[in-house]
Design a protein around this motif. Structure first.
Motif, PDB file in Angstrom:
ATOM      1  N   GLU A   9       0.819  -1.116   0.040  1.00 56.36           N
ATOM      2  CA  GLU A   9       0.045  -0.099  -0.181  1.00 56.36           C
ATOM      3  C   GLU A   9       0.990   1.288  -0.012  1.00 56.36           C
ATOM      4  OE1 GLU A   9      -3.325   2.120   2.776  1.00 56.36           O
ATOM      5  OE2 GLU A   9      -3.231  -0.081   2.807  1.00 56.36           O
ATOM      6  N   TYR A  10       2.099   1.275   0.876  1.00 61.42           N
ATOM      7  CA  TYR A  10       3.039   2.465   0.794  1.00 61.42           C
ATOM      8  C   TYR A  10       3.337   2.679  -0.711  1.00 61.42           C
ATOM      9  CZ  TYR A  10       7.058   4.978   2.112  1.00 61.42           C
ATOM     10  OH  TYR A  10       7.900   6.030   2.023  1.00 61.42           O
ATOM     11  N   PHE A  57      10.221  -2.934 -12.766  1.00 61.67           N
ATOM     12  CA  PHE A  57       9.873  -3.882 -11.771  1.00 61.67           C
ATOM     13  C   PHE A  57      10.058  -5.180 -11.959  1.00 61.67           C
ATOM     14  CE2 PHE A  57       7.316  -0.318  -9.689  1.00 61.67           C
ATOM     15  CZ  PHE A  57       8.342   0.429  -9.715  1.00 61.67           C
ATOM     16  N   ASP A  58      10.733  -6.063 -11.314  1.00 61.25           N
ATOM     17  CA  ASP A  58      10.529  -7.312 -11.610  1.00 61.25           C
ATOM     18  C   ASP A  58       9.433  -8.185 -10.948  1.00 61.25           C
ATOM     19  OD1 ASP A  58      11.125  -7.942  -8.663  1.00 61.25           O
ATOM     20  OD2 ASP A  58      12.574  -9.297  -8.970  1.00 61.25           O
ATOM     21  N   GLU A  59       9.195  -9.215 -11.580  1.00 66.34           N
ATOM     22  CA  GLU A  59       7.701 -10.059 -10.971  1.00 66.34           C
ATOM     23  C   GLU A  59       7.652  -9.991  -9.604  1.00 66.34           C
ATOM     24  OE1 GLU A  59       6.085 -14.524 -11.547  1.00 66.34           O
ATOM     25  OE2 GLU A  59       7.579 -13.859 -13.129  1.00 66.34           O
ATOM     26  N   ARG A  60       8.697 -10.453  -8.866  1.00 66.12           N
ATOM     27  CA  ARG A  60       8.463 -10.326  -7.182  1.00 66.12           C
ATOM     28  C   ARG A  60       7.878  -9.138  -6.668  1.00 66.12           C
ATOM     29  NH1 ARG A  60      10.016 -14.061  -3.381  1.00 66.12           N
ATOM     30  NH2 ARG A  60      10.632 -12.350  -2.347  1.00 66.12           N
ATOM     31  N   LEU A  61       8.569  -7.946  -7.169  1.00 61.79           N
ATOM     32  CA  LEU A  61       8.327  -6.783  -6.857  1.00 61.79           C
ATOM     33  C   LEU A  61       6.892  -6.416  -7.306  1.00 61.79           C
ATOM     34  CD1 LEU A  61       8.707  -4.084  -5.502  1.00 61.79           C
ATOM     35  CD2 LEU A  61      10.075  -3.308  -7.469  1.00 61.79           C
ATOM     36  N   LYS A  62       6.156  -6.604  -8.416  1.00 63.80           N
ATOM     37  CA  LYS A  62       4.984  -6.593  -8.738  1.00 63.80           C
ATOM     38  C   LYS A  62       4.004  -7.447  -7.799  1.00 63.80           C
ATOM     39  CE  LYS A  62       6.093  -5.489 -13.696  1.00 63.80           C
ATOM     40  NZ  LYS A  62       5.829  -6.102 -15.086  1.00 63.80           N
ATOM     41  N   ASN A  63       4.554  -8.711  -7.737  1.00 65.16           N
ATOM     42  CA  ASN A  63       3.664  -9.360  -6.755  1.00 65.16           C
ATOM     43  C   ASN A  63       3.361  -8.762  -5.535  1.00 65.16           C
ATOM     44  OD1 ASN A  63       2.758 -11.509  -8.464  1.00 65.16           O
ATOM     45  ND2 ASN A  63       4.729 -12.446  -8.581  1.00 65.16           N
ATOM     46  N   PHE A  64       4.626  -8.326  -4.933  1.00 62.37           N
ATOM     47  CA  PHE A  64       4.430  -7.751  -3.605  1.00 62.37           C
ATOM     48  C   PHE A  64       3.597  -6.607  -3.600  1.00 62.37           C
ATOM     49  CE2 PHE A  64       5.955  -4.428  -0.380  1.00 62.37           C
ATOM     50  CZ  PHE A  64       5.695  -5.401   0.605  1.00 62.37           C
ATOM     51  N   ILE A  65       3.694  -5.748  -4.490  1.00 66.99           N
ATOM     52  CA  ILE A  65       2.974  -4.326  -4.449  1.00 66.99           C
ATOM     53  C   ILE A  65       1.416  -4.672  -4.772  1.00 66.99           C
ATOM     54  CG2 ILE A  65       2.314  -2.392  -5.905  1.00 66.99           C
ATOM     55  CD1 ILE A  65       5.379  -2.412  -6.588  1.00 66.99           C
ATOM     56  N   LEU A  66       1.143  -5.806  -5.462  1.00 66.72           N
ATOM     57  CA  LEU A  66      -0.345  -6.291  -5.691  1.00 66.72           C
ATOM     58  C   LEU A  66      -0.932  -6.968  -4.409  1.00 66.72           C
ATOM     59  CD1 LEU A  66       0.079  -6.950  -9.692  1.00 66.72           C
ATOM     60  CD2 LEU A  66      -1.170  -5.040  -8.508  1.00 66.72           C
ATOM     61  N   GLU A  71       4.607 -12.016   2.103  1.00 69.22           N
ATOM     62  CA  GLU A  71       5.087 -10.853   2.788  1.00 69.22           C
ATOM     63  C   GLU A  71       4.282  -9.840   2.801  1.00 69.22           C
ATOM     64  OE1 GLU A  71       8.806 -13.033   1.007  1.00 69.22           O
ATOM     65  OE2 GLU A  71       6.659 -12.513   0.364  1.00 69.22           O
ATOM     66  N   GLN A  72       3.886  -9.186   3.961  1.00 71.59           N
ATOM     67  CA  GLN A  72       3.030  -8.020   4.035  1.00 71.59           C
ATOM     68  C   GLN A  72       3.784  -6.710   4.145  1.00 71.59           C
ATOM     69  OE1 GLN A  72      -0.516  -8.073   3.701  1.00 71.59           O
ATOM     70  NE2 GLN A  72       0.368 -10.005   3.044  1.00 71.59           N
ATOM     71  N   THR A  73       4.981  -6.911   4.490  1.00 72.37           N
ATOM     72  CA  THR A  73       5.945  -5.878   4.566  1.00 72.37           C
ATOM     73  C   THR A  73       7.358  -5.961   4.306  1.00 72.37           C
ATOM     74  OG1 THR A  73       4.693  -5.178   6.670  1.00 72.37           O
ATOM     75  CG2 THR A  73       6.888  -4.161   6.412  1.00 72.37           C
ATOM     76  N   ILE A  74       8.117  -4.921   3.734  1.00 72.76           N
ATOM     77  CA  ILE A  74       9.737  -5.400   3.527  1.00 72.76           C
ATOM     78  C   ILE A  74      10.341  -4.102   4.093  1.00 72.76           C
ATOM     79  CG2 ILE A  74       9.123  -6.645   1.247  1.00 72.76           C
ATOM     80  CD1 ILE A  74       9.764  -3.927  -0.275  1.00 72.76           C
ATOM     81  N   ILE A  75      11.496  -4.155   4.209  1.00 70.38           N
ATOM     82  CA  ILE A  75      12.464  -3.245   5.006  1.00 70.38           C
ATOM     83  C   ILE A  75      13.149  -2.684   3.781  1.00 70.38           C
ATOM     84  CG2 ILE A  75      14.181  -2.763   6.393  1.00 70.38           C
ATOM     85  CD1 ILE A  75      11.709  -3.744   7.729  1.00 70.38           C
TER      86      ILE A  75
END
Length: 124
Positions: A9-10, A57-66, A71-75
């Motif tokens: 969401e951020y 953005f790679d696939e994992r980043l797109k999946n995280f954003i969506l 994982e709900q949070t990344i550092i």
């Protein structure tokens, strides 16, 4: 180095702010139509299209954003966040995005024929 916890969401909020600046052009509105609106807001579909079409953005980043990863949070570091903002802005201003000449895909520049290393991945 300053690190913060970031959610999908951020990151979507960052994307929305940038996309809202050019959404009138993406919608092919006239200068008069854009001027008549104080501020245009991208729809959820337009934001999803942006995320699925951005080649930086790679696939994992797109999946995280969506929200498709567990994982709900990344550092993230400040430099990673800046890289995210820069790439988001680059795509929001690109001719491909503005004129609808893009494909919706989870692929990125990592899989692109030119194998451009200028794409962003999750920070771990």
């Amino acid at each position: 180095m300053c690190m913060i916890a970031a959610t999908g969401e951020y990151l979507i909020n960052i994307i929305e702010r940038r996309v809202n600046q050019t959404i009138g052009l993406h919608r092919n509105l006239s200068a008069e139509e854009i001027a008549a609106n104080n501020f245009l807001y991208a729809t959820n579909k337009e934001i999803a299209d942006f995320i699925l079409s951005i080649p930086y953005f790679d696939e994992r980043l797109k999946n995280f954003i969506l929200g498709f990863l567990t994982e709900q949070t990344i550092i993230i570091s400040q430099s990673w966040e800046i890289a995210f903002i820069v790439r988001t802005g680059r795509w929001a201003e690109s001719e491909e995005w503005l004129h609808g000449a893009f494909q919706l895909s989870m692929s990125s520049l990592a899989n692109h024929q030119y194998h451009n290393p200028n794409f962003l991945t999750l920070p771990y």
